[in-house]
Design a protein around this motif. Structure first.
Motif, short mmCIF file in Angstrom:
data_model
loop_
_atom_site.label_atom_id
_atom_site.label_comp_id
_atom_site.label_asym_id
_atom_site.label_seq_id
_atom_site.Cartn_x
_atom_site.Cartn_y
_atom_site.Cartn_z
N ASP A 6 0.54 4.87 1.90
CA ASP A 6 -0.12 5.44 3.07
C ASP A 6 -1.15 6.34 2.57
O ASP A 6 -2.18 6.78 3.16
CB ASP A 6 0.86 6.32 4.26
CG ASP A 6 1.56 5.25 5.09
OD1 ASP A 6 1.38 3.96 4.77
OD2 ASP A 6 1.88 5.62 6.02
N HIS A 31 0.80 -1.12 -0.03
CA HIS A 31 -0.11 -0.13 0.01
C HIS A 31 0.78 1.30 0.00
O HIS A 31 2.09 1.24 0.25
CB HIS A 31 -0.82 -0.01 1.23
CG HIS A 31 -0.11 0.22 2.56
ND1 HIS A 31 0.47 -0.92 3.27
CD2 HIS A 31 0.23 1.35 3.24
CE1 HIS A 31 1.13 -0.38 4.27
NE2 HIS A 31 0.86 0.81 4.23
N ASN A 35 7.24 9.22 6.48
CA ASN A 35 7.16 8.16 7.45
C ASN A 35 8.51 8.19 8.02
O ASN A 35 9.34 7.78 7.45
CB ASN A 35 6.61 6.83 6.83
CG ASN A 35 5.31 6.83 6.43
OD1 ASN A 35 4.75 8.20 5.87
ND2 ASN A 35 4.57 5.72 6.10
N HIS A 80 4.61 0.02 -0.06
CA HIS A 80 5.40 -0.71 0.94
C HIS A 80 4.50 -2.03 1.48
O HIS A 80 3.20 -1.50 1.49
CB HIS A 80 6.14 0.23 2.03
CG HIS A 80 5.02 0.91 2.72
ND1 HIS A 80 4.55 2.00 2.59
CD2 HIS A 80 4.78 0.75 4.03
CE1 HIS A 80 3.76 2.62 3.14
NE2 HIS A 80 3.81 1.86 4.26
FE LIG Z 1 2.22 2.16 5.74
#
Ligand SMILES: [Fe+2]
Length: 292
Positions: free
Chosen positions: A129, A127, A140, A227
């Protein structure tokens, strides 16, 4: 093209430029990231005692494991000390604390094998984010608690930085997601039955990359980077910490990573706290700005 930058001594704004262009930034442990990891180790060790945390799953039933892992994750996330430790990390990295917002840090617990991959140990499929309505300005941060090996890491699929992936993010609305979550909490349902945004075509693993760091080392990456949780085949439970940040200036100016395939609605920005005083973000600031 995705580059890996190790230990570059950069201003936060320069780092964000690199992250928003798809690069992964790696940093060795410093006193602040070590304190965050050590704080987690203290909580984890106490929660799993008398078992050694990374092998406790082999002594515990799945139900017993969940009864320890669930409250432990909540305790870590909600502790004021954890937030203070995250702020110290941001300070150590030279972030402007009045402009930087973070969401509460999460402790991820990924057991070995097929022991448990839902609920408290949900294994995230590939996915971005931003499919979950995160802003493209989001950075992140991901840190191992105990040393990680490639067979218990997280996976990046770097070829998708430039390549769209068919996905169900159009069906994802952050407001609905939170409403279902609140209902689940009220009925104390342990399993996460919420509808995650998922790939709708097979994901090529040709460019899969796993970074095996040690305690308190940091991986920084964009919320647009594809990721997943890698299946843990290492023989030990993985413990890691992650949290997300954005700069209010970036949000206001529309600076961030590209969005090449995301159609989710709503926004997570109301979940973020200002690093200087932990005051919650007021999403109205941005909406008003757009009107003006
Ligand atoms: Fe994530």
């Amino acid at each position: 093209m995705v580059g890996i930058y190790t230990n570059h001594d950069l201003a936060d704004s320069e780092r964000r430029d690199l992250v928003f262009s798809g690069n992964l930034l790696l940093y060795g442990r410093n006193a602040a990231t070590d304190a965050l990891a050590q704080g987690a180790i203290e909580l984890i060790t106490a929660a799993f005692a008398p078992h050694e945390p990374q092998s406790a799953q082999f002594q515990l039933s799945v139900e017993e494991f969940i009864q320890i892992a669930g409250p432990l994750k909540t305790q870590f996330t909600n502790a004021l000390r954890t937030k203070e430790q995250v702020r110290a990390v941001l300070e150590a990295f030279g972030c402007d604390l009045d402009d930087t917002y973070f969401d509460v840090p999460r402790l991820r617990i990924v057991p070995h094998g097929g022991y448990l991959s839902s609920g408290v140990s949900y294994a995230y499929k590939a996915h971005r984010d931003i499919w979950y309505a995160s802003p493209t300005a989001q950075v992140n941060w991901w840190l191992p608690v105990f040393d990680v090996t490639a067979d218990r890491a997280m996976s990046f699929f770097t070829e998708y930085w430039e390549k769209p992936l068919k996905n169900s993010s159009a069906e994802f609305d952050y407001g609905d997601w939170c409403a279902v979550g609140r209902k689940m909490a009220a009925t104390q349902v342990k399993e996460d039955t919420r509808k995650h945004p998922l790939p709708q075509e097979s994901v090529s693993v040709a460019s899969e990359l796993r970074i095996a760091g040690t305690r308190g080392e940091v991986i920084m990456f964009s919320a647009s980077q594809l990721h997943s949780t890698a299946p843990n085949q290492s023989g030990a439970t993985r413990f890691s910490i992650d949290f997300r940040t954005f700069s209010l200036k970036d949000l206001r100016s529309g600076r961030g990573a590209p969005n090449i395939d995301t159609k989710s609605t709503g926004t997570t920005i109301g979940d973020f706290l200002r690093a200087s005083d932990f005051r919650p973000m007021d999403p109205g600031i941005i909406e008003k700005q757009h009107v003006a």
